[in-house]
Design an enzyme around this catalytic site. Structure first.
Site, PDB file in Angstrom:
ATOM      1  N   LEU A  76      37.836  -3.533 -17.095  1.00 28.95           N
ATOM      2  CA  LEU A  76      39.014  -4.375 -17.245  1.00 28.95           C
ATOM      3  C   LEU A  76      39.627  -4.005 -18.465  1.00 28.95           C
ATOM      4  O   LEU A  76      40.917  -4.225 -18.763  1.00 28.95           O
ATOM      5  CB  LEU A  76      38.718  -5.937 -17.463  1.00 28.95           C
ATOM      6  CG  LEU A  76      38.015  -6.478 -16.264  1.00 28.95           C
ATOM      7  CD1 LEU A  76      37.763  -7.937 -16.383  1.00 28.95           C
ATOM      8  CD2 LEU A  76      39.117  -6.503 -15.012  1.00 28.95           C
ATOM      9  N   LYS A  84      46.495   5.118 -14.422  1.00 24.21           N
ATOM     10  CA  LYS A  84      45.576   4.447 -13.605  1.00 24.21           C
ATOM     11  C   LYS A  84      45.083   5.471 -12.511  1.00 24.21           C
ATOM     12  O   LYS A  84      43.982   5.322 -12.254  1.00 24.21           O
ATOM     13  CB  LYS A  84      46.229   3.134 -12.877  1.00 24.21           C
ATOM     14  CG  LYS A  84      46.495   2.063 -14.066  1.00 24.21           C
ATOM     15  CD  LYS A  84      45.231   1.814 -14.621  1.00 24.21           C
ATOM     16  CE  LYS A  84      44.789   0.210 -14.627  1.00 24.21           C
ATOM     17  NZ  LYS A  84      43.585   0.022 -15.381  1.00 24.21           N
ATOM     18  N   TYR A 116      52.574   4.146 -16.762  1.00 24.23           N
ATOM     19  CA  TYR A 116      51.388   3.469 -16.334  1.00 24.23           C
ATOM     20  C   TYR A 116      50.425   3.723 -15.094  1.00 24.23           C
ATOM     21  O   TYR A 116      49.246   4.074 -14.992  1.00 24.23           O
ATOM     22  CB  TYR A 116      51.678   1.869 -16.329  1.00 24.23           C
ATOM     23  CG  TYR A 116      50.871   1.009 -16.047  1.00 24.23           C
ATOM     24  CD1 TYR A 116      49.518   0.698 -16.895  1.00 24.23           C
ATOM     25  CD2 TYR A 116      50.601   0.209 -14.718  1.00 24.23           C
ATOM     26  CE1 TYR A 116      48.704  -0.329 -16.660  1.00 24.23           C
ATOM     27  CE2 TYR A 116      49.642  -0.661 -14.486  1.00 24.23           C
ATOM     28  CZ  TYR A 116      48.684  -1.015 -15.416  1.00 24.23           C
ATOM     29  OH  TYR A 116      47.558  -1.682 -15.066  1.00 24.23           O
TER      30      TYR A 116
END
Length: 167
Positions: free
Chosen positions: A1, A59, A55
């Protein structure tokens, strides 16, 4: 996370998402080589991994690293491509449009709805946590993308209207 989602500088996406994932994967790989111990990695990604933005790119690169790890050690790695998450602990004006709308509307502050017809996909934080806990208890699984259910769909306009109706 762990990761980066709202840095001041886009370069921090690579550092906090891609490079951090590389460090974790290298540590897990090293433990496997040294002791034969397989450590399952559960990775929280984002549906933004399919989009062309800094972003999303960070990822997606991190997902590839997790996939390579799973291939190298022959054990499970799980990728949760999360849509928008809402619920307790979300921060307004930071990581949740739902929290932002709730915060602003409750305080008679303006909200910005760029496209009222845009459909959001959302999952509730408790469902995310429960799904992750459930997957930990599974003895062995192959690398795969995990989903959190239920997933809710609502337009930005409908979301704004619903929150205004609570006021």
């Amino acid at each position: 996370l762990a990761g980066e989602n709202r840095p001041e500088d886009d370069a921090a996406f690579v550092e906090g998402n891609t490079l951090l994932t590389q460090v974790l994967c290298d540590a897990i790989r090293a433990e496997f080589v040294k002791n034969g111990r397989k450590i399952r990695l559960i990775f929280a990604s984002s549906t933004q991994a399919t989009l062309d933005n800094p972003y999303g790119a960070s990822k997606l690169q991190a997902e590839v690293l997790v996939q390579d790890l799973a291939s190298d050690i022959g054990d499970a790695a799980l990728i949760f491509r999360l849509p928008g998450v809402f619920g307790k602990w979300c921060r307004p004006n930071y990581n949740s449009v739902v929290a932002t709308f709730c915060y602003n509307i409750a305080r008679d502050l303006p909200i910005h709805v760029s496209d009222p017809s845009y459909t959001l996909k959302l999952v509730y934080i408790d469902d995310v946590v429960n799904e992750m806990i459930d997957i930990i208890s599974v003895a062995s699984v192959d690398l795969h993308e995990c989903r959190v259910e239920p997933e809710y769909a609502i337009t930005l306009g409908e979301l704004a209207d619903a929150i205004y109706s609570f006021r």
